[in-house]
Design an enzyme around this catalytic site. Sequence first.
Site, PDB file in Angstrom:
ATOM      1  N   LYS A 116       0.850  -1.196   0.000  1.00  0.00           N
ATOM      2  CA  LYS A 116       0.000   0.000   0.000  1.00  0.00           C
ATOM      3  C   LYS A 116       0.879   1.237   0.000  1.00  0.00           C
ATOM      4  CE  LYS A 116      -4.373  -1.091   1.035  1.00  0.00           C
ATOM      5  NZ  LYS A 116      -4.484  -1.208  -0.402  1.00  0.00           N
TER       6      LYS A 116
ATOM      7  N   ASP B 299      -0.518   0.053  -4.469  1.00  0.00           N
ATOM      8  CA  ASP B 299      -1.926   0.443  -4.414  1.00  0.00           C
ATOM      9  C   ASP B 299      -2.066   1.721  -3.598  1.00  0.00           C
ATOM     10  OD1 ASP B 299      -5.023  -1.386  -3.667  1.00  0.00           O
ATOM     11  OD2 ASP B 299      -4.653   0.680  -4.273  1.00  0.00           O
TER      12      ASP B 299
ATOM     13  N   GLU C 235      -2.110   0.309  -8.511  1.00  0.00           N
ATOM     14  CA  GLU C 235      -3.581   0.407  -8.483  1.00  0.00           C
ATOM     15  C   GLU C 235      -4.000   1.812  -8.077  1.00  0.00           C
ATOM     16  OE1 GLU C 235      -3.976  -3.897  -6.307  1.00  0.00           O
ATOM     17  OE2 GLU C 235      -5.701  -2.559  -6.168  1.00  0.00           O
TER      18      GLU C 235
ATOM     19  N   ASP D 162      -9.289  -0.505  -9.911  1.00  0.00           N
ATOM     20  CA  ASP D 162      -9.885  -1.343  -8.860  1.00  0.00           C
ATOM     21  C   ASP D 162     -11.209  -0.672  -8.469  1.00  0.00           C
ATOM     22  OD1 ASP D 162      -8.755  -2.449  -5.520  1.00  0.00           O
ATOM     23  OD2 ASP D 162     -10.555  -2.871  -6.674  1.00  0.00           O
TER      24      ASP D 162
ATOM     25  N   LYS E  87     -12.685  -7.537  -7.507  1.00  0.00           N
ATOM     26  CA  LYS E  87     -13.032  -8.054  -6.180  1.00  0.00           C
ATOM     27  C   LYS E  87     -14.440  -8.648  -6.293  1.00  0.00           C
ATOM     28  CE  LYS E  87     -10.308  -4.609  -3.589  1.00  0.00           C
ATOM     29  NZ  LYS E  87      -9.095  -5.317  -3.808  1.00  0.00           N
TER      30      LYS E  87
HETATM   31  O1  LIG Z   1      -5.524  -7.157  -3.661  1.00  0.00           O
HETATM   32  C1  LIG Z   1      -4.859  -7.719  -2.771  1.00  0.00           C
HETATM   33  O2  LIG Z   1      -3.747  -8.234  -2.991  1.00  0.00           O
HETATM   34  C2  LIG Z   1      -5.382  -7.830  -1.361  1.00  0.00           C
HETATM   35  C3  LIG Z   1      -6.636  -7.031  -1.110  1.00  0.00           C
HETATM   36  C4  LIG Z   1      -6.360  -5.548  -1.043  1.00  0.00           C
HETATM   37  O3  LIG Z   1      -5.255  -5.097  -1.277  1.00  0.00           O
HETATM   38  C5  LIG Z   1      -7.445  -4.660  -0.714  1.00  0.00           C
HETATM   39  C6  LIG Z   1      -8.645  -5.144  -0.283  1.00  0.00           C
HETATM   40  C7  LIG Z   1      -9.695  -4.254   0.097  1.00  0.00           C
HETATM   41  C8  LIG Z   1      -9.475  -2.910   0.112  1.00  0.00           C
HETATM   42  C9  LIG Z   1      -8.116  -2.370  -0.023  1.00  0.00           C
HETATM   43  O4  LIG Z   1      -7.504  -2.283   1.239  1.00  0.00           O
HETATM   44  C10 LIG Z   1      -7.203  -3.215  -0.896  1.00  0.00           C
HETATM   45  C11 LIG Z   1      -7.336  -2.776  -2.341  1.00  0.00           C
HETATM   46  O5  LIG Z   1      -7.702  -1.644  -2.588  1.00  0.00           O
HETATM   47  O6  LIG Z   1      -7.030  -3.566  -3.259  1.00  0.00           O
HETATM   48 MG   LIG Z   2      -6.865  -1.897  -4.672  1.00  0.00          MG
END
Ligand SMILES: O=C(O)CCC(=O)C1=CC=C[C@@H](O)[C@@H]1C(=O)O
Ligand SMILES: [Mg+2]
Length: 327
Positions: free
Chosen positions: A137, A165, A194, A217, A239
């Site tokens: 992140k 991300d 991302e 995303d 997702k």
């Molecule tokens: O994508 C991944 O590798 C794990 C999931 C992840 O990073 C996330 C899940 C949910 C919200 C966010 O914190 C984040 C994302 O934005 O992708």
């Molecule tokens: Mg993301």
Amino acid sequence: MSRASLYRYRLPMQPGVVLGDQRLARREGWVVVLEVSGRSGEGEIAPLPGFSRESLAEAVTAARDWLARWTLGKASEAQLAAAPPSVGFGISCALAELDDGLPAQADYRSVPLCTGDPDEALVHLAGLPGQKVAKLKVGMYEAVRDSLTVNMLLSGLPDLRLRLDANRRWTRERALQFARYLAPDCLSRIDFLEEPCARTADSLAFAAQTGIPIAWDESAREPGFTLRSDPGVAALVVKPGLTGTLAYCRQTLDHARQLGVTTVISSGVESSLALTQLSRLAHWLTPAVTPGLDTLSLMQAQLVRPWPGCDLPLWSWEQLEPVEMMP
Ligand SMILES: O=C(O)CCC(=O)C1=CC=C[C@@H](O)[C@@H]1C(=O)O
Ligand SMILES: [Mg+2]
């Protein structure tokens, strides 16, 4: 005879978990169980605060309504497709399990999520076998601090690749500032970043100016978003738990593939129950791309179906709260 049940869960998160701009102390959702003639299927309904448009209350109301009609044989796939995404996903997984529509096979791979101390992350990643890809992140601290972390990880591990991300936290200027601080010889090992900017136009400009590939995303789940094969767009993060029914997710994945955009199945921070289903889905529909499912480390327990190798406590059905179904 069709029977539908809903069970409420409230799983504690690890201390200090922040997703997007929200601190998350516990993860709440429901497990749906469908039973027909001795067969059963399960799914998870878990809108994610700060990422899902539907509230928990809206999700459970829509779920109870559709399930009441299903038990009477009066519910349709079209109605499920029109339900809030988390409801469509959970119920469609349960329906798929009823008729073996979701392959059981999975390899439970995931790209590790780097949280906490970067030095500890470096040691952990150094010990990983095979091709090293990790997710980090960015955007929560100053741009220079984020870039120092990225430079440290990539220079410390010459065979590491990163998914970054920013969750749309940056302005274009801040994103460009971050890119300026990156070591030039590290840029080629960033698979994608991302959602760098709040505005999609700024994210596209960032990719064009820096050559750092981006991924959509959250933006892709916004009303009116149209996926295009824009230069600089390397991937679409999907997702499923926040996107909708399995059929809609398949359409989304197929559309991206037709545009030549790589698709990455990612966790919506669901429990181990849905994460194991997402692993099966990734093995089935995106076998060449390691999914991003490493979010159990953010939680303090698993739910009824364990993730292989995870040693978190496993909550049983007795720890869930049955929900009264509509008459
Ligand atoms: O994508 C991944 O590798 C794990 C999931 C992840 O990073 C996330 C899940 C949910 C919200 C966010 O914190 C984040 C994302 O934005 O992708
Ligand atoms: Mg993301």
